[in-house]
Design an enzyme around this catalytic site. Structure first.
Site, PDB file in Angstrom:
ATOM      1  N   ASP A  23       0.858  -1.189   0.000  1.00  0.00           N
ATOM      2  CA  ASP A  23       0.000   0.000   0.000  1.00  0.00           C
ATOM      3  C   ASP A  23       0.888   1.231   0.000  1.00  0.00           C
ATOM      4  OD1 ASP A  23      -2.910   1.086   0.425  1.00  0.00           O
ATOM      5  OD2 ASP A  23      -1.654   2.226   1.805  1.00  0.00           O
ATOM      6  N   GLU A  25       0.950   5.674   0.172  1.00  0.00           N
ATOM      7  CA  GLU A  25       0.291   6.956   0.390  1.00  0.00           C
ATOM      8  C   GLU A  25       1.042   7.983  -0.446  1.00  0.00           C
ATOM      9  OE1 GLU A  25      -2.509   7.403   1.985  1.00  0.00           O
ATOM     10  OE2 GLU A  25      -2.594   5.309   2.625  1.00  0.00           O
ATOM     11  N   HIS A 181      -5.759   4.992   5.877  1.00  0.00           N
ATOM     12  CA  HIS A 181      -4.934   5.913   5.091  1.00  0.00           C
ATOM     13  C   HIS A 181      -3.546   6.085   5.694  1.00  0.00           C
ATOM     14  CE1 HIS A 181      -8.620   6.477   3.008  1.00  0.00           C
ATOM     15  NE2 HIS A 181      -9.194   7.093   4.022  1.00  0.00           N
ATOM     16  N   ASP A 186      -3.228   0.026   6.345  1.00  0.00           N
ATOM     17  CA  ASP A 186      -3.982  -0.445   5.179  1.00  0.00           C
ATOM     18  C   ASP A 186      -3.349  -1.681   4.555  1.00  0.00           C
ATOM     19  OD1 ASP A 186      -5.694   1.627   5.630  1.00  0.00           O
ATOM     20  OD2 ASP A 186      -5.216   2.742   3.807  1.00  0.00           O
TER      21      ASP A 186
END
Length: 223
Positions: A23, A25, A181, A186
């Protein structure tokens, strides 16, 4: 008996691919121009019964690459302050070299020939990972250049919902929206969801594949 044992080995489960849950960001939606700010990578393992689960997770805060775009809306959404020295951010190159090292070690131990990215709405994460690798001129990436496992698609089929938080809740996986987030949080929830779907498919009899009935086939051919 040997066929069953082979089917319960990770290198036989996904055509020799080693699944790695990722994941990211970011500071926007454009992988070519917007900064990669955080990445987490969950490495999986399979036990002797063919049950897949989380082994360990790597997590890095990333320094925006030179000239990177930082969209204010994206930063407000994920709550990341790229200039905060307490983040302990490292360069993209440093993070990915360490990720490559750990993924390749686990991939080799599992007897797999290549790794494949697992992610929720995988095209997004795969795009940012691929751009960072290309931007830094990194060679011998363990990851497949285009194939992925998308847990949004898998959850839509197996659970009936494509949103990560909703799919986890429906599957009985605790999900705290206040923690969402964050790449670390996540990624591990996505890993749990992926493993649950894969293991449930096995429990339902979907894996290993049943051997064809050779006697019936021979009878048909002789008719």
């Amino acid at each position: 008996m040997s066929d069953i044992c082979d089917a319960n080995k990770l290198n036989h489960r996904f055509r020799g691919y080693f699944p790695v849950v990722i994941d990211v960001e970011t500071a926007g939606f454009n992988a070519q121009t917007d900064a990669l700010l955080e990445i987490a990578v969950s490495i999986l393992k399979m036990d002797d019964e063919g049950i897949i689960g989380l082994d360990k997770t790597l997590h890095y805060h990333i320094e925006p690459f030179e000239g990177a775009n930082l969209e204010p809306e994206a930063l407000a959404f994920n709550g990341i302050d790229p200039g905060n020295p307490l983040r302990g951010a490292v360069s993209e190159k440093e993070a990915f070299l360490e990720i490559f090292k750990e993924v390749k070690k686990a991939q080799k131990a599992a007897g797999c020939h290549r790794s494949i990215i697992v992610a929720h709405n995988a095209a997004f994460d795969h795009g940012f990972v691929s751009q960072a690798i290309e931007r830094n001129g990194l060679k011998r990436t363990p990851f497949h250049p285009f194939a992925t496992f998308d847990t949004a698609t898998m959850a839509g089929l197996a659970i009936g919902h494509t949103v990560l938080a909703k799919a986890c809740a429906m599957a009985g996986i605790p999900f705290d929206n206040n923690e969402a987030h964050s790449a670390l949080y996540d990624t591990e929830r996505t890993a749990e969801l992926f493993c649950l779907i894969v293991n449930r498919w096995k429990a339902l009899g979907g894996w290993p594949l049943a051997a064809p009935d050779t006697d019936e086939t021979n009878d048909d051919e002789g008719a």
